[in-house]
Design an enzyme around this catalytic site. Structure first.
Site, mmCIF file in Angstrom:
data_model
loop_
_atom_site.group_PDB
_atom_site.id
_atom_site.type_symbol
_atom_site.label_atom_id
_atom_site.label_comp_id
_atom_site.label_asym_id
_atom_site.label_seq_id
_atom_site.Cartn_x
_atom_site.Cartn_y
_atom_site.Cartn_z
ATOM 1 N N THR A 107 -15.188 -54.618 4.786
ATOM 2 C CA THR A 107 -13.783 -54.243 4.964
ATOM 3 C C THR A 107 -13.207 -53.521 3.749
ATOM 4 O O THR A 107 -12.144 -52.923 3.832
ATOM 5 C CB THR A 107 -12.934 -55.488 5.245
ATOM 6 O OG1 THR A 107 -13.001 -56.385 4.120
ATOM 7 C CG2 THR A 107 -13.441 -56.220 6.484
ATOM 8 N N LYS A 121 -9.003 2.638 -2.283
ATOM 9 C CA LYS A 121 -9.343 2.020 -1.006
ATOM 10 C C LYS A 121 -10.737 2.487 -0.591
ATOM 11 O O LYS A 121 -11.032 3.679 -0.578
ATOM 12 C CB LYS A 121 -8.304 2.416 0.041
ATOM 13 C CG LYS A 121 -8.410 1.706 1.367
ATOM 14 C CD LYS A 121 -7.214 2.057 2.249
ATOM 15 C CE LYS A 121 -7.186 1.289 3.547
ATOM 16 N NZ LYS A 121 -5.961 1.561 4.332
ATOM 17 N N GLY A 148 -14.961 -60.891 8.357
ATOM 18 C CA GLY A 148 -13.966 -61.800 7.807
ATOM 19 C C GLY A 148 -12.594 -61.179 7.943
ATOM 20 O O GLY A 148 -12.354 -60.079 7.432
ATOM 21 N N VAL A 149 -11.706 -61.851 8.659
ATOM 22 C CA VAL A 149 -10.373 -61.302 8.911
ATOM 23 C C VAL A 149 -9.328 -62.117 8.161
ATOM 24 O O VAL A 149 -9.337 -63.342 8.201
ATOM 25 C CB VAL A 149 -10.061 -61.255 10.423
ATOM 26 C CG1 VAL A 149 -10.946 -60.232 11.112
ATOM 27 C CG2 VAL A 149 -10.232 -62.609 11.085
ATOM 28 N N SER A 150 -8.453 -61.414 7.475
ATOM 29 C CA SER A 150 -7.429 -62.079 6.672
ATOM 30 C C SER A 150 -6.024 -61.841 7.190
ATOM 31 O O SER A 150 -5.088 -62.512 6.766
ATOM 32 C CB SER A 150 -7.510 -61.576 5.231
ATOM 33 O OG SER A 150 -7.156 -60.205 5.170
ATOM 34 N N GLU A 164 0.827 -1.197 0.000
ATOM 35 C CA GLU A 164 0.000 0.000 0.000
ATOM 36 C C GLU A 164 0.876 1.268 0.000
ATOM 37 O O GLU A 164 1.853 1.357 0.755
ATOM 38 C CB GLU A 164 -0.889 -0.029 1.248
ATOM 39 C CG GLU A 164 -1.801 1.148 1.427
ATOM 40 C CD GLU A 164 -2.656 1.021 2.683
ATOM 41 O OE1 GLU A 164 -3.570 1.841 2.857
ATOM 42 O OE2 GLU A 164 -2.393 0.099 3.502
ATOM 43 N N GLU A 199 -10.346 -49.433 -3.522
ATOM 44 C CA GLU A 199 -10.819 -50.638 -4.191
ATOM 45 C C GLU A 199 -12.147 -50.384 -4.897
ATOM 46 O O GLU A 199 -12.382 -50.888 -5.998
ATOM 47 C CB GLU A 199 -10.954 -51.772 -3.172
ATOM 48 C CG GLU A 199 -9.625 -52.237 -2.614
ATOM 49 C CD GLU A 199 -9.756 -53.260 -1.502
ATOM 50 O OE1 GLU A 199 -8.770 -53.961 -1.221
ATOM 51 O OE2 GLU A 199 -10.855 -53.358 -0.908
ATOM 52 N N TRP A 211 -11.849 -53.122 -7.655
ATOM 53 C CA TRP A 211 -11.080 -54.262 -7.159
ATOM 54 C C TRP A 211 -11.858 -54.925 -6.007
ATOM 55 O O TRP A 211 -11.465 -54.908 -4.859
ATOM 56 C CB TRP A 211 -9.701 -53.811 -6.708
ATOM 57 C CG TRP A 211 -8.742 -54.926 -6.394
ATOM 58 C CD1 TRP A 211 -8.229 -55.254 -5.187
ATOM 59 C CD2 TRP A 211 -8.165 -55.851 -7.329
ATOM 60 N NE1 TRP A 211 -7.384 -56.326 -5.280
ATOM 61 C CE2 TRP A 211 -7.319 -56.717 -6.593
ATOM 62 C CE3 TRP A 211 -8.292 -56.055 -8.703
ATOM 63 C CZ2 TRP A 211 -6.607 -57.750 -7.196
ATOM 64 C CZ3 TRP A 211 -7.574 -57.083 -9.303
ATOM 65 C CH2 TRP A 211 -6.745 -57.907 -8.549
ATOM 66 N N ARG A 256 -0.726 -9.320 15.405
ATOM 67 C CA ARG A 256 -1.456 -8.864 14.222
ATOM 68 C C ARG A 256 -1.173 -9.755 13.011
ATOM 69 O O ARG A 256 -2.062 -9.940 12.159
ATOM 70 C CB ARG A 256 -1.114 -7.413 13.902
ATOM 71 C CG ARG A 256 -1.904 -6.871 12.699
ATOM 72 C CD ARG A 256 -1.720 -5.379 12.500
ATOM 73 N NE ARG A 256 -2.428 -4.628 13.536
ATOM 74 C CZ ARG A 256 -2.293 -3.318 13.706
ATOM 75 N NH1 ARG A 256 -1.449 -2.628 12.941
ATOM 76 N NH2 ARG A 256 -2.970 -2.695 14.662
ATOM 77 N N TYR A 260 -8.837 5.225 13.544
ATOM 78 C CA TYR A 260 -8.990 4.819 14.935
ATOM 79 C C TYR A 260 -7.638 4.297 15.411
ATOM 80 O O TYR A 260 -6.780 3.946 14.603
ATOM 81 C CB TYR A 260 -10.076 3.754 15.091
ATOM 82 C CG TYR A 260 -9.874 2.509 14.231
ATOM 83 C CD1 TYR A 260 -9.106 1.442 14.692
ATOM 84 C CD2 TYR A 260 -10.449 2.406 12.962
ATOM 85 C CE1 TYR A 260 -8.916 0.320 13.918
ATOM 86 C CE2 TYR A 260 -10.262 1.287 12.186
ATOM 87 C CZ TYR A 260 -9.491 0.232 12.665
ATOM 88 O OH TYR A 260 -9.294 -0.886 11.891
ATOM 89 N N CYS A 281 -5.723 -3.065 2.158
ATOM 90 C CA CYS A 281 -5.574 -3.155 3.611
ATOM 91 C C CYS A 281 -6.894 -3.244 4.364
ATOM 92 O O CYS A 281 -7.513 -4.295 4.431
ATOM 93 C CB CYS A 281 -4.720 -1.986 4.101
ATOM 94 S SG CYS A 281 -3.987 -2.297 5.737
#
Length: 679
Positions: free
Chosen positions: A481, A121, A367-369, A52, A486, A491, A210, A127, A177
């Site tokens: 899961t 501006k 189902g857990v692999s 400015e 995928e 997939w 600031r 102030y 500003c």
């Protein structure tokens, strides 16, 4: 298309500049500005922003009203304008200019030997330490005006948008500003009127904290307005009679910080970044409320004027001046990653918790692999049971070895289930699979080593057939899961297979994030030491479906050999569903992100031995694979079970983020690759 050109892919380079000012010496300031502009020119910058009142100095008080100063400023503008004739950047400099009977605080926009326009501006702080109304008239009432500078009459007002005719989406608005600090800034109206790039010339003396306030305002403006916002504050050389100056510069895009410079610098500094104009357009296309807001404020937004100019962007490879994440779903910053993992995990847990409560007294069946996806689903279910005050033994964890199940993964599945205290059992699917292969007259049933997709899907389908029947028999629900990656690539086995479940906790989680989620669960001590140690081991495994037996001397089946590296495919997935980018742009970004394993950041804990690079032919190959698989697999996504959205990157849910016809063709996308991505 010039594939290697950033401008050809919808980027535009901007520079927010700060430099030592010679107070009340416009001629010297003009030369200093031009020195930086020439450097910006050499750097391929389209738009160079300066602080400015940079031609006069901000802190010169009543000297702003002296004819000598004001005449010297006009002469400085003439110097810069003449010198700009063979320079690329649009130059935005701050200057006090007489308009009517008053002096106004202005941004002068210069390009290719002419002043394009002047933005005054609008809001003058008077102030605390500021006293601007003593010297200036506000510019908020100067819409639709003109001003004469050095004999030329040009547009004047806060209602100007400077629009490049040869760079799509480069539409620039300038404010100064204090304009940024009011409840309804001029830039907000300009964004509704079509401005994508918002520039702020600032004096802004520095006081404690600031700088953070400025960052907050710039970031929020860029996010709310779906815009780029860049900012340059006054620094070295301004009078320190009563104030001090830090020369802060920064560039934000949709809330993301692209560049910033050190504060309190010695000498000039520039924040240079390539803003993604395509991203800004796409965000506005997707967020219809942006334009709805314009309709509400049409009386103001409709009154903006467009000032056209021709940039003449550079051709060829000028690099890419912005960070491109290798893993857009996975933050590089450890603290941000930890927070993302905390949120993602708890989104999944609370989603499953609510579903179990809604159904009633039901048991999760999983189902857990021993692989990543089922491991994560299991620890999500375990935490959900803890939160519900139910025993983990209500979880039915079933491992179902097939023709290619390895001892390591089976052992992990067994040990993890036992360490978590869930009900665990083993169900060998090989007899049933053998019978089915015999019933359908598959060559494998005659002893032939034929391991085709039918051979694989018989196993994958039987596993889920058993899970659904077990859930039905034991008053349970099948917890899915399969992950987001995928689903994008297709997939998964359709119907009675891993595409289906009663509730899929992983549906919104990409493959590249799951390993970090599991590691975060271990490191944050969500479970006991034994479980945490197992989780750390599981995340180190190669991703494999374990559906095809491994022959002596051959490499075991690896998912990424077929669908591509998940690192690349998740990169593409993010830029398709979240950004809407064309394939050639995705290839360009991937090339910058992945061509050098030693450059850029990697997520925390990412193993050195897995840090690899991909050249452009490899990127193109897997991009084509992604496009083909993505289009041909929509029918699987159109029939997805419920599951929570996790990432802001999006989901594949036909009820949420992603809707497309199952019979859509990839022809246009593949043609775009063929035409614009070098092989």
């Amino acid at each position: 298309m010039d594939f290697y050109s950033a401008y050809a892919h919808g980027f535009a380079r901007v520079a927010a500049c700060t430099l030592p000012v010679a107070i009340a010496d416009p001629a010297t300031n003009a030369e200093r500005v031009l020195e930086q502009v020439r450097l910006c020119h050499d750097d391929g910058v389209a738009l160079a922003l300066f602080p400015e009142l940079g031609l006069s100095g901000y802190s010169i008080e009543d000297l702003l009203l002296q004819d000598t100063l004001l005449e010297a400023v006009e002469a400085a503008i003439a110097t810069i304008t003449a010198a700009s004739s063979d320079l690329l950047p649009v130059i935005v400099v701050g200057a006090p200019l007489v308009h009517g009977t008053r002096v106004t605080n202005c941004a002068v926009v210069i390009h290719a030997g002419e002043v394009l326009g002047v933005s005054p501006k609008s809001y003058l702080p008077t102030y605390r330490e500021f006293y601007e109304r003593r010297h200036f008239a506000p510019g908020d009432d100067r819409r639709a005006s003109t001003i004469t500078i050095n004999g030329d009459t040009v547009p004047f007002g806060p209602d100007l948008i400077f629009s490049a005719t040869d760079v799509r989406g480069l539409d620039v608005h300038v404010e100064i500003c204090e304009d940024m600090w009011v409840p309804v800034p001029p830039s907000a109206e300009a964004a509704l009127a079509g401005a994508t790039v918002l520039a702020n010339l600032s004096g802004s003396p520095i006081t404690v904290a600031r700088a953070e306030d400025r960052r907050l305002l710039v970031r929020s403006a860029s996010a709310r307005c779906n815009a780029a916002y860049f900012y340059a504050a006054a620094g070295q050389g301004e009078s320190t009679t009563d104030l001090s100056w830090d020369g802060q510069t920064m560039v934000y895009e949709c809330g993301d910080l692209l560049a910033e410079t050190e504060r309190f610098p010695e000498g000039p500094r520039r924040s240079v970044a390539d803003i993604d104009l395509d991203r800004l357009r796409q965000e506005r296309i997707r967020q219809g409320t942006h334009d709805d807001n314009r309709r509400t404020h049409e009386a103001r937004a409709g009154g903006f004027r467009t000032v056209p100019f021709t940039l003449g962007p550079p051709a060829g490879d000028i690099g890419l001046r912005r960070k491109v994440d290798r893993f857009p779903f996975v933050p590089d910053d450890p603290a941000r990653l930890a927070l993302d993992c905390y949120e993602a995990y708890n989104i999944q847990v609370s989603g499953l918790e609510q579903r179990l409560q809604a159904i009633g007294d039901t048991r999760p069946v999983i189902g857990v692999s021993g692989g990543l996806d089922s491991t994560h689903a299991l620890i999500v279910a375990a935490r959900a049971m803890d939160r519900l005050g139910r025993p983990r033994s209500d979880i039915q964890a079933i491992t179902m070895p097939g023709f290619a199940t390895g001892d390591t993964t089976k052992d992990y599945a067994t040990r993890l289930s036992k360490s978590l205290g869930v009900t665990f059992e083993e169900l060998d699917i090989r007899p049933a699979a053998t019978q089915m292969l015999h019933d359908i007259d598959h060559p494998f049933s005659d002893g032939q080593p034929v391991y085709d997709v039918t051979f694989e899907n018989v196993q994958a389908g039987l596993r889920y057939d058993y899970l659904f029947r077990i859930a039905n028999h034991r008053k349970g629900i099948v917890v899915g899961t399969g992950d987001l990656s995928e689903l994008a690539l297709g997939w998964c086995t359709y119907g009675v297979g891993d595409q289906m479940s009663h509730y899929n906790v992983n549906a919104g989680v990409p493959k590249t994030l799951i390993q970090h989620l599991i590691r975060w669960v271990a490191e944050s001590d969500q479970f006991d030491a034994e479980t945490n140690e197992l989780l750390e081991r599981i995340v180190e495994q190669e991703i494999t479906p374990e559906l095809i037996p491994t022959t002596d001397g051959a490499k075991p089946q690896a998912t990424e050999d077929t669908v591509g590296p998940y690192a690349l495919q998740d990169f593409t997935l993010f830029h398709v569903i979240r950004r809407g980018h064309r394939p050639s742009k995705i290839a360009f970004l991937a090339w910058h992100a992945w061509r050098d394993a030693g450059a850029g950041d990697w997520p925390p804990h990412f193993p050195d031995e897995r840090r690899q690079a991909y050249d452009l032919p490899t990127i193109r190959h897997w991009l084509e694979v992604f496009v083909r698989r993505f289009f041909m697999s929509q029918f699987k996504r159109s029939a997805l079970p419920n599951g929570p959205k996790v990432s802001a990157g999006g989901t594949m849910s036909p009820r949420g983020d992603w809707r497309m016809p199952s019979d859509a063709k990839a022809t246009a996308w593949l043609a775009e690759i063929e035409a614009h991505v070098p092989s």
